[in-house]
Design a protein around this motif. Structure first.
Motif, PDB file in Angstrom:
ATOM      1  N   UNK A 369       4.267  -1.430  -2.518  1.00 54.42           N
ATOM      2  CA  UNK A 369       3.421  -2.514  -2.005  1.00 54.42           C
ATOM      3  C   UNK A 369       3.145  -2.328  -0.526  1.00 54.42           C
ATOM      4  N   UNK A 370       4.145  -1.917   0.226  1.00 59.04           N
ATOM      5  CA  UNK A 370       3.945  -1.679   1.658  1.00 59.04           C
ATOM      6  C   UNK A 370       2.963  -0.533   1.897  1.00 59.04           C
ATOM      7  N   UNK A 371       3.067   0.529   1.111  1.00 60.02           N
ATOM      8  CA  UNK A 371       2.186   1.678   1.299  1.00 60.02           C
ATOM      9  C   UNK A 371       0.752   1.368   0.881  1.00 60.02           C
ATOM     10  N   UNK A 372       0.592   0.746  -0.294  1.00 58.99           N
ATOM     11  CA  UNK A 372      -0.755   0.474  -0.786  1.00 58.99           C
ATOM     12  C   UNK A 372      -1.418  -0.702  -0.078  1.00 58.99           C
ATOM     13  N   UNK A 373      -0.618  -1.593   0.485  1.00 60.85           N
ATOM     14  CA  UNK A 373      -1.182  -2.770   1.146  1.00 60.85           C
ATOM     15  C   UNK A 373      -1.102  -2.720   2.650  1.00 60.85           C
TER      16      UNK A 373
END
Length: 443
Positions: A369-373
């Motif tokens: 989630x941190x990487x994609x968002x």
């Protein structure tokens, strides 16, 4: 019957869509045979009286209508399941198929169809052309009414079950229950942050790899698959009877290839058979949550990551997933995660198994989630609020993993937002993502 066979039967019954409807059909056949016999031996009528022609028309219309209706409902149900699995995660399909409402509804529809046909055979028979099983027909009408009620219940359950909030809430509730079962003990004062590694010791320390003769390695002999479950009680009892120690090589949820190390056995003197050990594990084609809390994180993280994909671009769904992830991380963060050991009645460690560490859970829950968002202000703000609140909620030794995630979040925001205003907005904390940012004061 081995533990593995019992597990397979349990999982097959739980996941099968046809067993409950088949039981309903068998009951319908028994009732369709027994009730007309009772009608023939009594003159009491509890329902509406019908003539032979009207009875045939009613039962024929019910039978023909119900089989058509069942096919229609089943088609709609398949479309709903396909939509749900593609909208959330393909790994959610099993959860949709396990819904008891679906099984009972299909069983009720099919039972009404079969019962009507079985009763129809005795209306106006050659032995008594005027015989009409009025009570049996009344029961058929009652089954029709129950079928309509089950249809309404099925529609309500299916539509509600496809809501993002409902899916995530049910998944989160089940996951927290699994955490309670797998990690029942609260975290100890002396438990370190890197608590995922196996450890050994004596006295106050927890055992990991005991000293002594080298272990006997037992390899997996069978089809490759995912380790779904382990017979902890059986392994402890077997090891205690042999005065041995058994260590599980793979982690629950790992893929096991044929010939891969499965167990390491010490001090058993050959008393524990390799075949018995192979029957103490369950292997399947996909992970389950029963003994694998990490898989619950995997499912929720999948929903969050899918919502952030360019084809979907729904950060609000990701925020809802992060709400459940935060609750789960709070639960896991307050539990004793390792060492993975099971003891006999005397307190002697008899079984060891690898377990996820706190760092594993945090990375699994948040990394994707941190990487994609990282270019979404909404996701970045919600992640910051989650991490800052989590840092205050977990014991001090576990805060390093949270601090590492905060540092990665800051670095990602610096790369993604070149505008000062956007960078400032992304640096705020907001438990709703947007619209509930916390400010230091009115100006």
């Amino acid at each position: 019957m081995s533990w593995r066979t019992r597990w397979r039967v349990y999982e097959y019954v739980r996941n099968s869509l046809w067993i409950v409807p088949a039981l309903f059909v068998l009951i319908a056949i028994a009732l369709g045979i027994a009730l007309p016999e009772i009608d023939e031996s009594t003159d009491t009528t509890i329902g509406i009286s019908f003539g032979p022609d009207a009875s045939r028309s009613v039962l024929g219309a019910m039978a023909g209508g119900m089989i058509t209706f069942t096919g229609f409902v089943f088609s709609i149900l398949l479309l709903a399941v396909q939509f749900g699995s593609s909208q959330f995660s393909p790994r959610m399909l099993r959860r949709f198929l396990r819904d008891p409402t679906t099984k009972v509804a299909l069983g009720m529809f099919m039972a009404t169809f079969v019962y009507s046909l079985v009763v129809l055979r005795v209306v106006g028979t050659a032995a008594n052309e005027d015989f009409v099983p009025d009570n049996s027909i009344a029961a058929a009408l009652l089954m029709l009414l129950l079928s309509m009620l089950m249809f309404l219940r099925l529609i309500s359950r299916t539509t509600q079950g496809l809501r993002v909030a409902a899916v995530l809430s049910d998944l989160g509730r089940d996951a927290r229950g699994i955490v309670d079962r797998v990690y029942p003990e609260p975290v100890g004062e002396g438990e370190v942050a890197g608590d995922g590694a196996a450890r050994d010791g004596a006295g106050g320390g927890e055992p990991g790899t005991p000293a002594g003769a080298p272990p006997r390695t037992v390899e997996h002999r069978g089809e490759p698959g995912v380790l779904q479950s382990v017979d902890f009680k059986g392994l402890v009892a077997k090891a205690a009877a042999a005065g041995a120690t058994i260590e599980l090589a793979p982690r629950v949820g790992d893929l096991i290839a044929s010939g891969a190390p499965l167990f390491r056995v010490r001090d058993d003197g050959g008393a524990i058979e390799d075949e018995w050990l192979g029957g103490a594990i369950a292997i399947g084609d996909e992970r389950t949550m029963r003994q694998d809390p990490a898989f619950a994180f995997r499912l929720i993280a999948d929903i969050s990551a899918k919502a952030l994909s360019p084809g979907v671009n729904d950060p609000t769904t990701s925020i809802q997933a992060l709400d459940q992830i935060e609750l789960l991380l709070r639960e896991v963060g307050s539990r004793r995660l390792t060492p993975g050991v099971a003891r006999d009645e005397t307190g002697t460690v008899r079984f060891r198994y690898p377990t996820p560490s706190w760092e594993d859970f945090v990375g699994l829950a948040l990394d994707e989630t941190r990487q994609y968002g990282n270019d979404s202000v909404q996701v970045t703000r919600r992640l910051r609020a989650l991490l800052e609140d989590l840092r205050e909620a977990v014991p001090a030794p576990r805060r390093a993993a949270v601090d590492a995630q905060l540092a990665l979040l800051d670095a990602g925001a610096d790369r993604a937002f070149t505008d000062t205003g956007d960078r400032t907005a992304a640096g705020a904390r907001d438990r709703q993502g947007l619209g509930a940012g916390e400010r230091a004061g009115p100006g």
